[in-house]
Design a protein around this motif. Structure first.
Motif, PDB file in Angstrom:
ATOM      1  N   SER A 473       0.766  -1.104   0.081  1.00 44.95           N
ATOM      2  CA  SER A 473       0.347  -0.208  -0.226  1.00 44.95           C
ATOM      3  C   SER A 473       0.691   0.990   0.147  1.00 44.95           C
ATOM      4  O   SER A 473       0.545   2.438  -0.213  1.00 44.95           O
ATOM      5  N   GLU A 474       2.316   1.588   0.596  1.00 46.43           N
ATOM      6  CA  GLU A 474       3.230   2.799   0.126  1.00 46.43           C
ATOM      7  C   GLU A 474       3.144   3.051  -0.820  1.00 46.43           C
ATOM      8  O   GLU A 474       4.501   3.689  -0.858  1.00 46.43           O
ATOM      9  N   PHE A 475       3.474   1.688  -2.006  1.00 44.52           N
ATOM     10  CA  PHE A 475       3.710   1.621  -2.908  1.00 44.52           C
ATOM     11  C   PHE A 475       3.040   3.111  -3.885  1.00 44.52           C
ATOM     12  O   PHE A 475       2.221   3.157  -3.478  1.00 44.52           O
ATOM     13  N   LEU A 476       4.539   4.061  -3.973  1.00 46.45           N
ATOM     14  CA  LEU A 476       3.654   5.349  -4.490  1.00 46.45           C
ATOM     15  C   LEU A 476       3.880   6.043  -6.171  1.00 46.45           C
ATOM     16  O   LEU A 476       5.105   5.149  -6.773  1.00 46.45           O
ATOM     17  N   ALA A 477       3.423   6.333  -6.795  1.00 42.90           N
ATOM     18  CA  ALA A 477       3.751   6.825  -8.307  1.00 42.90           C
ATOM     19  C   ALA A 477       2.748   8.503  -8.559  1.00 42.90           C
ATOM     20  O   ALA A 477       2.008   9.087  -7.237  1.00 42.90           O
ATOM     21  N   LEU A 478       3.363   9.147  -9.613  1.00 44.46           N
ATOM     22  CA  LEU A 478       2.727  10.217  -9.592  1.00 44.46           C
ATOM     23  C   LEU A 478       2.236  10.621 -10.944  1.00 44.46           C
ATOM     24  O   LEU A 478       3.417  10.132 -11.921  1.00 44.46           O
ATOM     25  N   GLN A 518      10.494  15.518 -12.188  1.00 41.77           N
ATOM     26  CA  GLN A 518       9.937  13.581 -11.940  1.00 41.77           C
ATOM     27  C   GLN A 518       9.844  13.388 -12.836  1.00 41.77           C
ATOM     28  O   GLN A 518       9.388  11.983 -13.315  1.00 41.77           O
ATOM     29  N   LEU A 519       8.950  13.964 -13.316  1.00 37.36           N
ATOM     30  CA  LEU A 519       7.519  13.459 -14.351  1.00 37.36           C
ATOM     31  C   LEU A 519       8.054  14.142 -15.853  1.00 37.36           C
ATOM     32  O   LEU A 519       7.874  13.610 -16.924  1.00 37.36           O
ATOM     33  N   GLY A 520       9.738  13.901 -15.793  1.00 37.30           N
ATOM     34  CA  GLY A 520      10.032  14.598 -17.519  1.00 37.30           C
ATOM     35  C   GLY A 520       9.464  15.664 -18.489  1.00 37.30           C
ATOM     36  O   GLY A 520       9.724  15.803 -18.698  1.00 37.30           O
ATOM     37  N   CYS A 521       8.891  16.640 -17.319  1.00 32.88           N
ATOM     38  CA  CYS A 521       8.114  17.431 -17.965  1.00 32.88           C
ATOM     39  C   CYS A 521       9.215  18.875 -18.312  1.00 32.88           C
ATOM     40  O   CYS A 521       8.836  19.945 -17.416  1.00 32.88           O
ATOM     41  N   GLY A 522      10.959  18.776 -17.595  1.00 28.81           N
ATOM     42  CA  GLY A 522      11.322  20.510 -17.672  1.00 28.81           C
ATOM     43  C   GLY A 522      11.605  20.526 -16.303  1.00 28.81           C
ATOM     44  O   GLY A 522      11.160  19.548 -15.186  1.00 28.81           O
ATOM     45  N   ASP A 523      12.118  21.234 -15.484  1.00 28.04           N
ATOM     46  CA  ASP A 523      12.700  21.591 -14.214  1.00 28.04           C
ATOM     47  C   ASP A 523      12.489  22.789 -14.313  1.00 28.04           C
ATOM     48  O   ASP A 523      12.613  23.465 -12.719  1.00 28.04           O
ATOM     49  N   SER A 524      10.951  23.703 -13.886  1.00 29.90           N
ATOM     50  CA  SER A 524      10.332  24.612 -13.784  1.00 29.90           C
ATOM     51  C   SER A 524       9.365  24.690 -13.880  1.00 29.90           C
ATOM     52  O   SER A 524       8.326  23.511 -15.042  1.00 29.90           O
ATOM     53  N   GLY A 525       8.133  24.896 -13.518  1.00 28.32           N
ATOM     54  CA  GLY A 525       6.739  25.206 -13.612  1.00 28.32           C
ATOM     55  C   GLY A 525       6.011  25.929 -12.743  1.00 28.32           C
ATOM     56  O   GLY A 525       6.894  26.433 -11.761  1.00 28.32           O
ATOM     57  N   THR A 550      17.570  19.547  -1.952  1.00 27.89           N
ATOM     58  CA  THR A 550      18.274  18.509  -1.583  1.00 27.89           C
ATOM     59  C   THR A 550      17.800  17.487  -1.780  1.00 27.89           C
ATOM     60  O   THR A 550      17.842  16.182  -2.155  1.00 27.89           O
ATOM     61  N   ASP A 551      16.486  17.105  -1.967  1.00 21.52           N
ATOM     62  CA  ASP A 551      15.467  16.249  -2.272  1.00 21.52           C
ATOM     63  C   ASP A 551      15.641  16.144  -4.100  1.00 21.52           C
ATOM     64  O   ASP A 551      15.482  16.547  -4.960  1.00 21.52           O
ATOM     65  N   THR A 552      15.607  14.676  -4.402  1.00 23.63           N
ATOM     66  CA  THR A 552      15.511  14.395  -6.099  1.00 23.63           C
ATOM     67  C   THR A 552      13.700  13.775  -6.192  1.00 23.63           C
ATOM     68  O   THR A 552      13.635  13.475  -6.956  1.00 23.63           O
ATOM     69  N   SER A 553      13.219  13.693  -5.596  1.00 27.66           N
ATOM     70  CA  SER A 553      12.263  13.238  -5.817  1.00 27.66           C
ATOM     71  C   SER A 553      10.710  13.956  -4.584  1.00 27.66           C
ATOM     72  O   SER A 553      11.256  13.998  -3.484  1.00 27.66           O
ATOM     73  N   LEU A 554       9.598  14.103  -5.411  1.00 29.65           N
ATOM     74  CA  LEU A 554       8.318  13.772  -4.220  1.00 29.65           C
ATOM     75  C   LEU A 554       8.400  13.399  -3.074  1.00 29.65           C
ATOM     76  O   LEU A 554       8.053  13.904  -2.328  1.00 29.65           O
ATOM     77  N   TRP A 555       8.869  12.232  -3.554  1.00 28.98           N
ATOM     78  CA  TRP A 555       8.086  11.564  -1.956  1.00 28.98           C
ATOM     79  C   TRP A 555       9.517  11.914  -0.652  1.00 28.98           C
ATOM     80  O   TRP A 555       9.117  11.430   0.513  1.00 28.98           O
ATOM     81  N   GLN A 556      10.219  12.642  -0.580  1.00 30.15           N
ATOM     82  CA  GLN A 556      11.218  12.909  -0.172  1.00 30.15           C
ATOM     83  C   GLN A 556      10.899  14.322   0.821  1.00 30.15           C
ATOM     84  O   GLN A 556      11.917  14.662   1.170  1.00 30.15           O
ATOM     85  N   CYS A 557       9.750  14.866  -0.003  1.00 35.24           N
ATOM     86  CA  CYS A 557       9.158  15.946   0.787  1.00 35.24           C
ATOM     87  C   CYS A 557       9.044  16.087   1.599  1.00 35.24           C
ATOM     88  O   CYS A 557       7.403  14.888   1.974  1.00 35.24           O
ATOM     89  N   PRO A 558       9.159  16.716   2.980  1.00 31.86           N
ATOM     90  CA  PRO A 558       7.954  16.774   3.814  1.00 31.86           C
ATOM     91  C   PRO A 558       6.470  17.194   3.672  1.00 31.86           C
ATOM     92  O   PRO A 558       6.618  17.621   2.592  1.00 31.86           O
ATOM     93  N   SER A 559       5.384  16.154   4.384  1.00 40.52           N
ATOM     94  CA  SER A 559       4.312  16.908   4.309  1.00 40.52           C
ATOM     95  C   SER A 559       3.676  16.217   5.815  1.00 40.52           C
ATOM     96  O   SER A 559       4.076  16.179   6.351  1.00 40.52           O
TER      97      SER A 559
END
Length: 878
Positions: A473-478, A518-525, A550-559
């Protein structure tokens, strides 16, 4: 005259004053940014710092400001007082730079005065983000990669010659990336004409930025090196064990996070993580991980997913997104074996136990359990092929009897929540090494998967194509959801087996940048707040996301923690990335599956790297679990015959863009690759060096139209020594023989045609000579002495046999007679070579008759024998 002189003097004074004021170099600084090279733009005038209005602030202005400050190039121009409103005067209302100036003073700009008196306010203060003198390139984010410095014209890599850890610490601190946790040399230069920085940096480690560190020019401008240098920075740096006892190898686990020591939460703490800590501290291996020690109220809730073999804790995958706050006192602890030289007894957990029994780590606290558990090739620590480390080798589990009860044990042991799916048949690709377990019969309550009943450790009758896997259940996708846009849409995350929305508060530029990357859509938005309410209902999984550089994906971001309704429907996030564009098919709409698949880089149209069209762009397929079954589906879908080979490891060259598919599993009879099982689109842990390819047997049955409207063709054989290649050679040889036979027959026919024409000439000539003789005899023309051949007196002209096809009367004329069209009628005399049908030899060609109806003067003599030789009826003489 005097008035004019006074006006001229006044104008000259104004001009001189303007030159002095305009000629002074305005002192510049950036305030309230994360480092010296980003922040609110401020200029100094008359000893006082003031701001610049952003009404006309452009990239060219920002570039000049970065150049003046020695901060590289401009990478952002946030507006509307992004770095906070300034105080004091607003000195400039506008600047107008060309982008090549050395200082802002060299640009055209407004008069320097306090524009607050003209209704300007600090809510529009200009800001800039510069790249700085140094950056880390080609890594997983701005805080890891190859060290490069800006020369004023280009980014130049730094060599690994005499590069020290203190220098790396200065770089990480300057970039706001925490501390250096890794320095790697001998990184190959990818450029063929690579230049490198001709100085060595000799930092002490306390300097505020790299450019103020002492430098030593390399002798002769050439630094001794074996490649470029790569640095990895992290907010996770040092780790320690805090205890009241005298032992340095047991206690509460604390970590230095962004310069502050924090105790770690025990909600996802196990022996694999503990082993890494013990090894990192030189304390042997982990004996146990007791929980519940009293500690700080501010526990760090990040979950580390170590395999147990990492050298540092920060090298383990980590997830923070959605993790709930840790309860008071639930701190992670560890007891390490220390410097003991004796070998600790192995935990006897692999023996089958009666159903219902459950072993725990505390049941044998003084044994060393060397086994570790991990999930591989699932794109997440909580999904993938199940692998166990034992006796120094990673091995797999056979899928015989594999079910949700077994998967529950794995998910619980890894701290990945509940089991959603128990996969078999190497769904996540075939593993390698030993197969440790088979025919597992877990109840679902065991604490470790190797404690479940089984035939025995290493006892199996399987192959790796039967490797077991799980999805927890902790498997994550975006993903982004939009009907008509690529790289823009409603942001959704897959959690607990369901797709749900993401809340937009308080998403900043760093968070959006990580999402787009992370989605391969550039580095800004940017976050679009003007879209209306979204239709339908769905979970709104997570809110309060705050990513760090320093985070390289959304999964490493605090929330905030995972909740079904984390925010109201009007707060669902709609993201527009820099790479956004309208969705379109690769060819005319609507796209069929066949049009969404292509082969590139091969030696024929039916061989090459497999590329699929998804979300408006072409991407590749990872070769994990890629086999002949998947290749067969691709070849059939493209109309390319049967699959000859499933080609792995980017044999046809690495692709670019997204890796859209991973873990593709086909039966081989599917009509489309889209019908095969696979990981969610875009979820892959592969690199383009693992791009899958195929080699098919034939050419396409239906060729696609190119942009020029022509058809593409195949120009080479897929394999000359393959079975289709041999068949092609045989057929080619037979075709060559047939062509030779046809050419021979054509040459023979042409020779016969020429001979026939000669005989026809002779025959017609003989007829004309006979006619000429009779006319001469009847009309007294000519003399008998002039004739060379006189027929018998009883010659009977009534018995003349007319040549078929000749006119009945010539009236003694010697004019040419026009040839008649061939009507298909030929001589029917037996054995006549003139009984020859041209239609049979040369059908469809409307040529003239073979009969040559021209009279020629020449030898009038012939005999019956000659005519008989022609196969025609002789002329009778009576």
């Amino acid at each position: 005259m005097a008035l004019g002189r006074r006006l001229s003097l006044r104008g000259l004074c104004v001009l001189l004053l303007g030159t002095v004021v305009g000629g002074q170099v305005l002192e510049l600084r950036l305030k309230d940014g994360a480092h010296r090279c980003e922040g609110r733009v401020e200029v100094k005038h008359q000893g006082e710092w003031g701001t610049v209005d952003d009404g006309s602030w452009s990239w060219k202005d920002a570039s000049v400001a970065c150049r003046q400050l020695g901060c590289g190039v401009a990478v952002g121009i946030p507006q509307e007082a992004y770095f906070g409103p300034g105080v004091g005067p607003i000195w400039l209302s506008y600047t107008s730079c060309e982008g090549v100036e050395s200082t802002v003073s060299d640009c055209r700009h407004s008069n320097i005065k306090d524009y607050r008196n003209d209704s300007y306010i600090h809510d529009w203060d200009a800001g800039v983000v510069c790249s700085g003198f140094v950056h880390l390139a080609r890594g997983d984010g701005p805080c890891s990669g190859r060290v490069e410095v800006y020369s004023g014209e280009a980014w130049i890599p730094v060599s690994d010659g005499n590069f020290t850890l203190p220098t790396a610490q200065v770089i990480c601190a300057e970039l706001g990336c925490g501390k250096a946790v890794s320095v790697q040399g001998q990184v190959p230069f990818r450029e063929s004409n690579a230049r490198y920085w001709a100085e060595e940096f000799r930092c002490e480690g306390e300097e505020p930025e790299l450019r103020v560190c002492p430098r030593v020019p390399c002798p002769g401008g050439t630094c001794h090196h074996s490649g470029a240098v790569q640095v990895v920075c992290s907010v996770y740096t040092d780790v320690r064990l805090v205890t009241n006892s005298s032992s340095q190898c047991e206690g509460q686990v604390e970590m230095n996070i962004s310069g502050r020591w924090r105790a770690l939460c025990a909600s996802h703490w196990g022996l694999a993580n503990a082993n890494v800590v013990c090894r990192q501290l030189g304390c042997g291996v982990a004996i146990s991980t007791p929980n519940g020690a009293e500690g700080s109220d501010q526990l760090w809730k990040a979950r580390f997913h170590c395999s147990g073999t990492e050298s540092f804790l920060w090298k383990c995958p980590v997830t923070v997104l959605g993790v709930p706050d840790c309860s008071h006192g639930n701190t992670a602890s560890v007891i390490c074996s220390g410097n003991q030289t004796q070998v600790l007894p192995q935990c006897d957990h692999f023996v089958s136990e009666p159903a219902g029994s459950a072993a725990s780590e505390e049941s044998a606290p003084y044994c060393s359990d060397s086994r570790q558990l991990r999930l591989v090739d699932g794109g997440s620590p909580c999904a993938g092929r199940v692998e166990i480390l034992d006796q120094g080798s990673w091995g797999t589990i056979c899928d015989d009897g594999w079910d949700l009860d077994d998967a529950r044990v794995v998910c619980r042991q890894l701290g990945c929540g509940e089991a959603l799916n128990a996969t078999g048949s190497a769904h996540f690709g075939a593993g390698s090494g030993p197969i440790w377990l088979d025919d597992l019969n877990c109840t679902g309550n065991e604490s470790q998967v190797w404690t479940c009943p089984s035939p025995g450790w290493g006892q199996h009758d399987c192959r790796h194509k039967e490797d077991a896997g799980v999805i927890c259940s902790e498997f994550l996708a975006l993903r982004m959801v939009s009907e008509d846009q690529q790289c823009a849409g409603w942001l959704e995350v897959f959690y607990n087996g369901t797709w749900g929305s993401v809340c937009r508060s308080p998403m900043d530029d760093v968070t959006v940048s990580i999402i787009c990357s992370q989605l391969g859509c550039g580095d800004s938005g940017s976050v679009n707040t003007s879209v209306g309410l979204r239709e339908g209902s769905r979970p709104r999984w997570v809110d309060l996301i705050q990513c760090r550089k320093t985070d390289t994906s959304l999964w490493q971001c605090p929330s905030g923690p995972w909740k079904y309704s984390s925010c109201s429907p009007k707060e669902e996030a709609y993201i527009s990335c820099a790479g956004s564009r309208p969705k379109s098919c690769p060819t005319a709409a609507p796209c069929t599956d066949r049009e969404k698949l292509q082969l590139r880089g091969g030696d024929s149209e039916c061989s090459g790297r497999v590329e699929v069209w998804h979300s408006g762009s072409w991407g590749t397929v990872c070769d994990d679990s890629w086999s002949l079954a998947e290749a067969e589906v691709v070849c059939q879908q493209l109309g390319c015959g049967q699959a000859l080979e499933a080609v792995p490891a980017a044999t046809f060259g690495p692709g670019n863009g997204s890796i859209w598919l991973d873990g593709v599993r086909c039966g081989g009879r599917e009509s489309s690759l889209w019908d095969c099982a696979a990981e969610p689109w875009g979820q892959s842990d592969c690199k383009h060096e693992e791009d899958a390819g195929v080699r098919c047997s034939g050419v396409r049955t239906t060729l696609p139209t190119t942009t020029a409207g022509t058809r593409t063709t195949s120009n080479s054989l897929p394999g000359i020594f393959s079975l289709p290649g041999v068949l092609c050679l045989i057929l080619g040889a037979l075709l060559f023989l047939v062509i030779i036979i046809l050419v021979t027959q054509l040459l023979r026919w042409r020779a016969e045609r020429r001979a026939l024409s000669s005989y026809e000439d002779a025959l017609a000539e003989a007829v004309y000579e006979e006619l000429d003789y009779r006319l001469t005899q009847k009309e007294g023309l000519g003399s008998p002495d002039q004739r060379t051949d006189v027929p018998a007196e009883n010659y009977d002209d009534a018995e003349e046999v007319p040549v078929p096809g000749t006119p009945p009367a010539f009236q003694g004329s010697e004019e040419e007679v026009p040839p008649e069209k061939d009507d298909g009628v030929r001589s029917s005399q037996t054995g006549s070579c003139l009984n020859f049908s041209r239609e049979a030899a040369d059908p469809g060609e409307g040529e003239e008759s073979l009969w040559l109806l021209q009279g020629k003067k020449g030898d009038t003599g012939y005999d019956d024998a000659e005519l008989s030789a022609l196969g025609t009826s002789p002329v009778t003489f009576s």
